[in-house]
Design an enzyme around this catalytic site. Structure first.
Site, short mmCIF file in Angstrom:
data_model
loop_
_atom_site.label_atom_id
_atom_site.label_comp_id
_atom_site.label_asym_id
_atom_site.label_seq_id
_atom_site.Cartn_x
_atom_site.Cartn_y
_atom_site.Cartn_z
N GLY A 36 84.91 32.13 67.94
CA GLY A 36 85.20 32.47 69.22
C GLY A 36 84.98 33.70 70.45
O GLY A 36 85.29 33.03 71.29
N HIS A 96 73.44 34.67 69.70
CA HIS A 96 74.06 33.53 68.81
C HIS A 96 74.96 32.69 68.92
O HIS A 96 74.99 31.64 67.63
CB HIS A 96 75.00 34.16 67.49
CG HIS A 96 75.79 35.13 68.04
ND1 HIS A 96 76.53 36.44 68.37
CD2 HIS A 96 77.08 34.64 67.13
CE1 HIS A 96 77.67 36.10 68.24
NE2 HIS A 96 77.81 35.32 67.92
N SER A 154 82.88 35.75 70.68
CA SER A 154 81.64 36.16 70.57
C SER A 154 81.27 35.37 72.14
O SER A 154 81.67 34.94 72.70
CB SER A 154 80.88 35.41 69.51
OG SER A 154 80.65 35.63 68.44
N SER A 179 79.31 40.46 69.63
CA SER A 179 78.64 39.89 68.96
C SER A 179 79.50 39.54 68.02
O SER A 179 79.10 38.73 67.71
CB SER A 179 77.81 41.13 68.53
OG SER A 179 76.97 40.74 67.60
N ASP A 210 71.47 40.96 70.41
CA ASP A 210 72.24 39.35 70.54
C ASP A 210 72.30 39.59 72.02
O ASP A 210 73.95 39.84 72.20
CB ASP A 210 73.10 39.73 69.32
CG ASP A 210 74.17 38.58 69.14
OD1 ASP A 210 73.56 37.26 69.53
OD2 ASP A 210 75.35 38.26 68.56
#
Length: 388
Positions: free
Chosen positions: A340, A232, A342, A357, A260
């Site tokens: 942030g 993402h 991720s 994720s 993801d």
């Protein structure tokens, strides 16, 4: 990585693998001191044990014992699955006993049970096989879930498929309809959670790890030729910039929702090293492999916003229902995260586990976070993990 004038090669290798520093380009104290990677011969570094004490409520001795027990359980899990055969109902690490617990159905023979116990596993008799539970979960994966349904996964200890419903949405008609269909799919238990999951990307807010457009995310693990991260965070072809604004590479593969995960090629003066940043909380951790930790094991996460935090593996192969769509085959943890983080690294000991994720909550009040398993990403794109 990209070389910076005036910094040692070791510091740059540790810092640039993970991402950016302060907006002005200065390094935090943890990087200036260039902490050494943990000694592979020791069970864990003192700082890692301190992090486990902080986040898991363990004493130093308890943390050392748990890490040793988890290593044994991780090594035993594949053999236990094979020994149980068609009677296999799943397995998990029991922190209280320090052993791997293996579930088997009543048709498991006495020899099978004896062999499992002699291997060091505890044995529990359950009604459903893992295959039956996985089949039920697959039926749920084909349903359209409303926003009030947060996720669903097989819980081997409960021997059921757990559907997690947002507490405030329990009486929603669409949620009730989904639960009714889920119960018809097989053995299902409904539990409530505090909030709906969301991804942990964030807008650009100063010099942190890497950027795609106006999105800031965290590097996961180095692979030969690049790094893996969350899907993402960017689409195929999108340009990636590092902590200093310089070009790193482009997204070569990306999938979200459904999955993801993504990978980015690395060049233009940057290179990869097998390190996960400890942010001064623990020494930077060397990555030596990707053996999958069992449910119940301790696990830690490194991310650019909240840095280093630890918790436990809560579930595997969970389907998470984000606003953008469902994501499958995720692992749920009790580790907190925020925007942030991720794409950042989930690691157990020196074994890579996956990339961050999303989740719910934060690192002030707590919450849960999901990651996409790293071995799935490596297999999907034909990548090789960069190991020490």
């Amino acid at each position: 990585m990209r070389r910076r004038t005036g910094l040692t090669h070791a510091v740059v290798a540790a810092a640039l693998l993970i991402g950016s520093w302060a907006a002005a380009g200065t390094l935090p104290a943890s990087a200036q001191e260039a902490p050494a990677a943990a000694d592979a011969s020791a069970p864990a570094s003192p700082a890692l044990l301190d992090a486990m004490r902080r986040d898991l409520g363990l004493t130093r001795a308890e943390a050392e014992d748990r890490l040793a027990a988890e290593r044994r359980a991780t090594a035993l899990a594949p053999t236990a699955r094979k020994t149980a055969g068609s009677a296999y109902g799943g397995a998990w690490f029991d922190a209280r006993s320090g052993r791997l617990t293996v579930a088997v159905t009543p048709d498991a023979g006495a020899t099978t049970v004896r062999n499992l116990r002699e291997s060091g596993a505890a044995v529990r008799t359950v009604e459903h096989t893992e295959q039956q539970l996985d089949t039920a979960k697959s039926r749920l994966d084909r349903l359209d879930a409303p926003a009030g349904v947060a996720s669903w996964a097989v819980d081997p200890a409960a021997n059921t498929v757990v559907v997690n419903v947002v507490e405030d949405a329990r009486t929603d008609n669409d949620v009730r309809a989904f639960v009714q269909k889920a119960r018809a799919a097989g053995p299902v238990t409904v539990r409530t959670v505090a909030d709906a999951p969301s991804t942990f990307a964030a807008g650009t807010v100063g010099g942190d790890p890497y950027y795609t457009g106006n999105v800031r995310c965290s590097i996961g693990f180095s692979v030969h030729g690049g790094f893996v991260t969350a899907g993402h965070c960017g689409g195929v072809g999108q340009q990636v910039r590092g902590w200093d604004g310089s070009y790193i590479g482009n997204f070569q593969g990306s999938s979200f929702p459904g999955n993801d995960y993504a990978w980015v090629n690395v060049g233009s003066g940057w290179w990869t090293v097998p390190v996960v940043l400890g942010w001064g909380t623990v020494p930077d951790q060397l990555v030596r492999g990707s053996a999958e930790a069992p449910v119940g094991a301790s696990i830690c996460r490194s991310g650019s916003t909240t840095r280093w935090h630890c918790g436990r593996v809560l579930a595997k192969n969970e389907t998470v229902n984000y606003a953008q769509g469902a994501v499958h085959q995720m692992t749920k943890t009790s580790v907190c995260a925020e925007g942030g983080d991720s794409g950042g690294s989930f690691i157990s000991g020196d074994q890579a586990q996956g990339v961050t994720s999303g989740g719910w909550g934060n690192c002030s009040s707590g919450g849960e976070t999901w990651f996409q398993p790293v071995n799935e990403i490596l297999n999907r794109y034909g990548l090789t993990l960069h190991t020490a």
